[in-house]
Design a protein around this motif. Structure first.
Motif, PDB file in Angstrom:
ATOM      1  N   GLY A  71       0.817  -1.213   0.000  1.00 15.76           N
ATOM      2  CA  GLY A  71       0.000   0.000   0.000  1.00 15.76           C
ATOM      3  C   GLY A  71       0.846   1.256   0.000  1.00 15.76           C
ATOM      4  N   ARG A  72       1.910   1.244   0.784  1.00 19.32           N
ATOM      5  CA  ARG A  72       2.802   2.413   0.859  1.00 19.32           C
ATOM      6  C   ARG A  72       3.442   2.696  -0.496  1.00 19.32           C
ATOM      7  NH1 ARG A  72       8.170   2.677   1.615  1.00 19.32           N
ATOM      8  NH2 ARG A  72       8.269   0.419   1.972  1.00 19.32           N
ATOM      9  N   ILE A  73       3.953   1.673  -1.156  1.00 20.71           N
ATOM     10  CA  ILE A  73       4.605   1.861  -2.448  1.00 20.71           C
ATOM     11  C   ILE A  73       3.593   2.270  -3.511  1.00 20.71           C
ATOM     12  CG2 ILE A  73       5.910   0.674  -4.270  1.00 20.71           C
ATOM     13  CD1 ILE A  73       7.219  -0.998  -2.050  1.00 20.71           C
ATOM     14  N   ILE A  79       1.528   9.307  -6.241  1.00 20.79           N
ATOM     15  CA  ILE A  79       2.053  10.664  -6.076  1.00 20.79           C
ATOM     16  C   ILE A  79       3.077  10.972  -7.165  1.00 20.79           C
ATOM     17  CG2 ILE A  79       3.294  12.216  -4.527  1.00 20.79           C
ATOM     18  CD1 ILE A  79       2.219  10.479  -2.187  1.00 20.79           C
ATOM     19  N   GLY A  80       3.948   9.984  -7.476  1.00 25.28           N
ATOM     20  CA  GLY A  80       4.942  10.184  -8.519  1.00 25.28           C
ATOM     21  C   GLY A  80       4.306  10.446  -9.873  1.00 25.28           C
ATOM     22  N   GLY A 186       7.164   9.244 -13.885  1.00 29.17           N
ATOM     23  CA  GLY A 186       7.115   9.674 -12.494  1.00 29.17           C
ATOM     24  C   GLY A 186       6.662   8.547 -11.587  1.00 29.17           C
ATOM     25  N   ALA A 187       5.633   7.821 -12.024  1.00 26.64           N
ATOM     26  CA  ALA A 187       5.152   6.683 -11.246  1.00 26.64           C
ATOM     27  C   ALA A 187       6.211   5.588 -11.181  1.00 26.64           C
ATOM     28  CB  ALA A 187       3.861   6.132 -11.868  1.00 26.64           C
ATOM     29  N   LEU A 191       8.086   4.003  -7.960  1.00 27.62           N
ATOM     30  CA  LEU A 191       8.040   2.555  -7.735  1.00 27.62           C
ATOM     31  C   LEU A 191       9.440   2.018  -7.451  1.00 27.62           C
ATOM     32  CD1 LEU A 191       5.492   1.165 -10.369  1.00 27.62           C
ATOM     33  CD2 LEU A 191       5.328   0.973  -7.883  1.00 27.62           C
ATOM     34  N   ALA A 192      10.421   2.493  -8.236  1.00 27.67           N
ATOM     35  CA  ALA A 192      11.803   2.062  -8.025  1.00 27.67           C
ATOM     36  C   ALA A 192      12.293   2.500  -6.652  1.00 27.67           C
ATOM     37  CB  ALA A 192      12.701   2.634  -9.124  1.00 27.67           C
ATOM     38  N   PHE A 193      11.966   3.715  -6.267  1.00 24.24           N
ATOM     39  CA  PHE A 193      12.352   4.208  -4.945  1.00 24.24           C
ATOM     40  C   PHE A 193      11.682   3.382  -3.849  1.00 24.24           C
ATOM     41  CE2 PHE A 193      10.919   6.964  -1.405  1.00 24.24           C
ATOM     42  CZ  PHE A 193      12.150   7.190  -0.806  1.00 24.24           C
TER      43      PHE A 193
END
Length: 254
Positions: A71-73, A79-80, A186-187, A191-193
């Protein structure tokens, strides 16, 4: 669009190494998330510990931790994507290169600030985190309806809401998402982060104190801060070339 603007400035996309979609920039962001574990655990350690607490009738700890992090990712990706879309709209100007350079320099200055923050030399980004508290005060109360977390169905929305927690490390990477000029990128960047932050928070939730003490140690924070600092300084050095090969695939090029 951007290619034409770059050509006007005498810059070749092929010379920059961004003529095709490279994964190197996303790998760099993944490493920032991975090495920023000390900060991640400091920000989210309380909630991941709560998810590991024994609750009568609760699902296994690993399922609650996985759902929380998923959920966090997912919220990071959302947001990205929104920030990338805003960045895409900001690129709809004729001579776009100065704008991209300004945003790119700002993004790398935030990385430098984050690196120094992790090393304990400054709390400059603490002010940025305080700014995010305005939104967080409205979002945090929503998570209370899912507490205590007994199942992955409760952990998932808690993780999604917790993704909006004010965090200097997240904001640093979001500034790069703004530069990329694409909602999809951006998404993908976030996701990578998020994937990079996953091992730290997952292990912290399952292994608890032993792992958290390791990641919070002075030596770990110093190494992590130096690496994040390197990415920021390297980006500034290569800013005239839109970040060079390291950030290939992050900067908008079409």
């Amino acid at each position: 669009m951007v290619g034409g603007a770059l050509a006007d400035w005498g810059v070749s996309l092929e010379g920059l190494g961004v003529s095709d979609f490279s994964a190197s920039g996303f790998l760099s962001v993944f490493l920032i998330g991975l090495l920023g574990g000390a900060h991640c655990i400091g920000m989210c350690g309380g909630i991941v510990s709560a998810l590991s607490s024994p609750v009568p009738g609760a699902a296994p700890v690993w399922s609650r931790q996985l759902a929380y992090n998923f959920g966090r990712i997912a919220s990071y990706a959302l947001i990205g994507g929104l920030v990338g879309a805003i960045g895409s709209a900001s690129m709809l100007f004729n001579r776009v290169l100065p704008l991209q350079l300004m945003l790119f320099v700002l993004a790398n200055l935030m990385l430098i600030g984050m690196g120094l923050y992790l090393m304990g030399f400054t709390r400059a980004l603490a002010g940025v985190e305080r700014g995010g508290q305005l939104l967080w005060r409205r979002i945090q109360p929503l998570s209370k309806r899912f507490l205590p977390v007994r199942s992955w169905r409760q952990a998932l929305p808690v993780g999604f809401l917790w993704g909006f927690l004010p965090c200097g490390l997240t904001y640093s990477v979001l500034s790069l998402a703004l530069v990329n000029g694409s909602a999809v990128r951006g998404a993908g960047l976030m996701l990578a982060f998020g994937a990079g932050t996953l091992p730290n928070l997952l292990f912290a939730g399952i292994l608890l104190a032993r792992y958290r003490n390791l990641v919070r140690s002075r030596s770990f924070r110093l190494v992590a801060g130096l690496v994040v600092l390197f990415f920021g300084i390297y980006g500034l050095i290569r800013a005239p070339e839109l970040g060079g090969l390291l950030w290939a695939g992050v900067i908008c090029e079409v």
